[in-house]
Design a protein around this motif. Structure first.
Motif, PDB file in Angstrom:
ATOM      1  N   ARG A  32     -44.919  65.903  97.228  1.00 39.63           N
ATOM      2  CA  ARG A  32     -43.728  66.444  97.881  1.00 39.63           C
ATOM      3  C   ARG A  32     -42.976  67.467  97.015  1.00 39.63           C
ATOM      4  O   ARG A  32     -41.989  68.032  97.446  1.00 39.63           O
ATOM      5  N   ASP A  61     -51.300  60.372 103.730  1.00 37.37           N
ATOM      6  CA  ASP A  61     -49.869  60.353 104.067  1.00 37.37           C
ATOM      7  C   ASP A  61     -49.598  61.377 105.159  1.00 37.37           C
ATOM      8  O   ASP A  61     -49.477  62.570 104.883  1.00 37.37           O
ATOM      9  N   ARG A  62     -49.476  60.912 106.383  1.00 34.21           N
ATOM     10  CA  ARG A  62     -49.289  61.828 107.516  1.00 34.21           C
ATOM     11  C   ARG A  62     -47.958  62.576 107.443  1.00 34.21           C
ATOM     12  O   ARG A  62     -47.813  63.653 108.010  1.00 34.21           O
ATOM     13  N   ASP A  63     -46.981  62.036 106.746  1.00 28.89           N
ATOM     14  CA  ASP A  63     -45.681  62.692 106.649  1.00 28.89           C
ATOM     15  C   ASP A  63     -45.695  63.940 105.780  1.00 28.89           C
ATOM     16  O   ASP A  63     -44.707  64.677 105.740  1.00 28.89           O
ATOM     17  N   ARG A  66     -44.752  67.157 107.360  1.00 26.58           N
ATOM     18  CA  ARG A  66     -43.334  67.477 107.551  1.00 26.58           C
ATOM     19  C   ARG A  66     -42.632  67.982 106.291  1.00 26.58           C
ATOM     20  O   ARG A  66     -41.444  68.313 106.339  1.00 26.58           O
ATOM     21  N   THR A  74     -43.070  74.178 107.363  1.00 27.90           N
ATOM     22  CA  THR A  74     -43.985  73.060 107.146  1.00 27.90           C
ATOM     23  C   THR A  74     -45.407  73.588 107.328  1.00 27.90           C
ATOM     24  O   THR A  74     -45.593  74.723 107.786  1.00 27.90           O
ATOM     25  N   CYS A  95     -48.990  63.298 113.802  1.00 27.30           N
ATOM     26  CA  CYS A  95     -47.539  63.223 113.592  1.00 27.30           C
ATOM     27  C   CYS A  95     -46.817  63.975 114.715  1.00 27.30           C
ATOM     28  O   CYS A  95     -46.366  65.105 114.520  1.00 27.30           O
ATOM     29  N   CYS A  98     -43.434  65.924 114.266  1.00 25.00           N
ATOM     30  CA  CYS A  98     -43.334  67.144 113.461  1.00 25.00           C
ATOM     31  C   CYS A  98     -43.018  68.360 114.330  1.00 25.00           C
ATOM     32  O   CYS A  98     -42.589  69.384 113.807  1.00 25.00           O
ATOM     33  N   ASP A 101     -39.448  69.767 113.743  1.00 27.98           N
ATOM     34  CA  ASP A 101     -39.033  70.357 112.470  1.00 27.98           C
ATOM     35  C   ASP A 101     -38.745  71.847 112.658  1.00 27.98           C
ATOM     36  O   ASP A 101     -39.514  72.558 113.286  1.00 27.98           O
TER      37      ASP A 101
END
Length: 104
Positions: A32, A61-63, A66, A74, A95, A98, A101
């Motif tokens: 991140r 990690d599908r997040d 985002r 993104t 996701c 998303c 976003d």
């Protein structure tokens, strides 16, 4: 803390998926972090056309779809702008939230 290239940024940009995934397991917070150009490792993988690395990141990690990079973009935004329908469909299936976003 200043924006820096982590070892995950470097391995992702160079296409070393195996090492990048090992780094993800050892230090998941690196996924991140934004570098000085405003890109996270998944952004770099996408921009460097390392689709296998993008797929591995998203499976862990599908997040990560985002994570907002430069100007709030993104990876979904980049995929949509460049017309990669296959990845766009995959991201939206993994996701669906998303889609909400926004960029700056």
């Amino acid at each position: 803390m200043e924006f820096v290239n982590t070892s995950l940024h470097v391995s992702t940009a160079s296409g070393n998926t195996g090492f990048a995934m090992e780094m993800m397991s050892l230090k998941p917070s690196f996924a991140r972090k934004l570098n000085q150009d405003g890109f996270s490792p998944i952004h770099l993988a996408l921009l460097k056309d390392h689709a296998d690395t993008v797929a591995e990141f998203v499976s862990v990690d599908r997040d990560l779809i985002r994570v907002k990079g430069r100007e709030g973009f993104t990876v979904l935004h980049y995929v949509a702008c460049h017309g990669n329908v296959q990845l766009l469909s995959r991201f939206l299936n993994i996701c669906p939230d998303c889609i909400f976003d926004l960029t700056t």
